[in-house]
Design an enzyme around this catalytic site. Structure first.
Site, PDB file in Angstrom:
ATOM      1  N   HIS A 196      -4.833 -13.022   8.626  1.00  0.00           N
ATOM      2  CA  HIS A 196      -4.407 -11.618   8.614  1.00  0.00           C
ATOM      3  C   HIS A 196      -4.621 -11.029  10.003  1.00  0.00           C
ATOM      4  O   HIS A 196      -5.620 -11.313  10.665  1.00  0.00           O
ATOM      5  CB  HIS A 196      -5.211 -10.815   7.578  1.00  0.00           C
ATOM      6  CG  HIS A 196      -4.934  -9.346   7.658  1.00  0.00           C
ATOM      7  ND1 HIS A 196      -3.654  -8.839   7.599  1.00  0.00           N
ATOM      8  CD2 HIS A 196      -5.767  -8.278   7.822  1.00  0.00           C
ATOM      9  CE1 HIS A 196      -3.719  -7.508   7.707  1.00  0.00           C
ATOM     10  NE2 HIS A 196      -4.974  -7.151   7.846  1.00  0.00           N
ATOM     11  N   CYS A 206      -4.256  -5.084   2.415  1.00  0.00           N
ATOM     12  CA  CYS A 206      -3.314  -5.959   3.132  1.00  0.00           C
ATOM     13  C   CYS A 206      -3.135  -7.326   2.489  1.00  0.00           C
ATOM     14  O   CYS A 206      -2.453  -8.176   3.056  1.00  0.00           O
ATOM     15  CB  CYS A 206      -3.753  -6.123   4.584  1.00  0.00           C
ATOM     16  SG  CYS A 206      -3.766  -4.565   5.482  1.00  0.00           S
ATOM     17  N   GLU A 265       0.837  -1.209   0.000  1.00  0.00           N
ATOM     18  CA  GLU A 265       0.000   0.000   0.000  1.00  0.00           C
ATOM     19  C   GLU A 265       0.861   1.244   0.000  1.00  0.00           C
ATOM     20  O   GLU A 265       0.342   2.352   0.002  1.00  0.00           O
ATOM     21  CB  GLU A 265      -0.879   0.042   1.251  1.00  0.00           C
ATOM     22  CG  GLU A 265      -1.936  -1.001   1.309  1.00  0.00           C
ATOM     23  CD  GLU A 265      -2.795  -0.845   2.550  1.00  0.00           C
ATOM     24  OE1 GLU A 265      -3.108   0.290   2.941  1.00  0.00           O
ATOM     25  OE2 GLU A 265      -3.154  -1.872   3.129  1.00  0.00           O
TER      26      GLU A 265
END
Lengths: 350, 129
Positions: free
Chosen positions: A234, A112, A80
């Site tokens: 995650h 992500c 990102e």
């Protein structure tokens, strides 16, 4: 058998503690630590960015296993925080590992989960015979606006995975994804910091997509949580992965080795990949690892991975590269003012 | 630095690509195309340095040019690479930690940037082993 040939991680040396951030913006540090399950986060050095982290992670992977640079046919970097809006980080990485010019390359962005999307791309290219080895990286110097909730977790780090068919240390038996258009977190063109939907990032974002991908891969493979030694999700904080693991039927012991967020923070594109790396650091042949990433916007990639005998074989030397725990050792703690300088949050005269 | 000047030296900056004389065994960084010792008998080939070396001497920069002001104080050192050639580079460590004879290894970092919108110059720095 397509899988992971070698892997490497890089985490900057600097950290900032939650109480150092609350000192500036208010709030009760105990409440924030308990709420997020995060105690401190990594901070990049003044001369580090997503590209330098990606290069170091890739070089650490190649220290563990020699792969001929001329046989690396693809480099994809998910982030990102690519240093350039236009000019690929992947080209810099390719050049720094001497894989150029006979390779394809591109930068990925999917919040992500861009790094795990890169793994899927490399798997496709390897399986089709278009390339011998592909390099997939998730690397970020994550952004979080001053005083925003993200500032407590937005960290820096990255992981690199070389994908191939030729005696991998871990076979990737299956992968699938679950993707929708969900505006739970975003950063508009030209903006320095992302915005998010607060609590909206939870149920419609993280939990819906992670569960969607997990249920789909279980349907397609006939597997269930009991078939896995370890699981990695995650980790934007410590609470989300623990909660989703419980909902899906994974035990706290299964996710423990890969739950690195409490002392690392959320490395965005690096998050689930560093969790996988920490799990591979201790995994033995025959053990099965479940991985599910999440990227806002939103989507999840799930992977069914099995560690092979090659992880203890003559071609792979685990100790030749730093483990995730090695990289988390001996941090240098920063005060908020120096952290703000490292993150470029102080506006200078131009 | 012009874009072309930076681009031309990317192999040297990123990967410490130098040269070696096969006749006398001497290594050169930055690369030489001609061996000053062997002269016409020299045979020069490309060589990628391992990136490990030791600090021969150092200085601590406390007052720098504008481009590097944000890094001060920083350590600039002459490093003898294990193959024998010497290079001047930044060692990423605190001025209190740096020592003559310290073993170091290469790392990939941003060296400088051409303003807010120009090219980012990546390259090699060193860090203690």
């Amino acid at each position: 058998m397509t899988g992971i040939m070698t892997y490497g991680v890089y985490i900057p040396r600097y950290r900032i503690k939650i109480e150092e951030i609350t000192k500036v913006w208010g709030g009760n540090p105990d409440e924030i630590r308990n709420g997020l399950g995060v105690f401190e986060k990594s901070v990049p050095d003044l001369d580090e960015d997503a590209a330098t982290i990606a290069v170091e992670a890739a070089r650490n992977a190649l220290m563990r296993r020699h792969l001929s640079p001329h046989e690396i046919g693809a480099v994809y970097v998910g982030s990102e925080s690519h240093p350039y809006a236009v000019k690929p980080t992947a080209c810099t990485v390719g050049e720094a590992i001497s894989a150029t010019p006979m390779m394809t390359a591109a930068d990925y962005e999917f919040a992500c989960k861009a790094g795990t999307a890169a793994i899927q791309t490399c798997m496709g290219l390897v399986k089709s015979g278009m390339i011998k080895y592909g390099l997939a990286i998730g690397s970020d110097v994550s952004q979080g606006a001053p005083s925003d909730a993200l500032e407590y977790t937005a960290a820096a780090g990255g992981a690199a995975f070389f994908i191939g068919n030729d005696d991998p240390i871990a076979a990737i038996h299956h992968t699938c994804s679950y993707t929708t258009d969900t505006p739970d977190f975003w950063r508009r063109e030209g903006q320095d910091y992302p915005r998010h939907g607060g609590r909206f990032t939870g149920e419609p974002g993280y939990f819906r997509h992670v569960q969607g991908a997990v249920n789909r891969i279980f349907q397609e493979t006939g597997k269930s949580p009991k078939d896995y030694t370890y699981a990695v999700f995650h980790q934007p904080n410590a609470k989300f992965p623990q909660r989703v693991a419980k909902i899906l039927g994974f035990s706290p012991e299964q996710i423990k080795p890969g739950l690195v967020v409490p002392h690392l923070g959320n490395t965005y594109s690096g998050s689930s990949m560093i969790g996988l790396a920490a799990t591979l650091d201790i995994a033995k042949p025959g053990e099965r690892i479940f991985v599910c990433s999440f990227g806002s916007g939103a989507g999840s990639d799930a992977f069914d991975i099995e560690v092979t005998d090659a992880i203890e074989g003559p071609d792979f030397k685990l100790s030749a590269g730093p483990s995730v725990q090695d990289l988390l050792k001996n941090p240098v703690y920063l005060e908020y003012a120096l952290y703000a300088k490292h993150k470029g949050k102080i506006v200078m005269q131009r | 630095m012009s874009v072309a000047r930076f681009w031309r030296k990317i192999p040297q900056r990123y990967n410490l690509i130098g040269t070696k004389c096969l006749t006398c065994g001497r290594y050169f960084y930055p690369p030489r195309t001609f061996c000053p010792l062997c002269r016409r008998d020299g045979k020069i080939v490309e060589h990628e340095f391992s990136g490990r070396g030791k600090v021969i001497t150092f200085t601590v920069i406390r007052s720098s040019s504008d481009q590097f002001e944000h890094l001060t104080p920083y350590v600039l050192a002459i490093i003898e690479l294990e193959e024998g050639s010497r290079v001047t580079a930044q060692v990423v460590t605190s001025p209190e930690e740096i020592k003559i004879g310290m073993q170091v290894k290469r790392i990939f970092r941003k060296i400088s940037t051409d303003g807010e919108s120009g090219v980012i110059h990546y390259g090699t720095k060193f860090t203690p082993l």
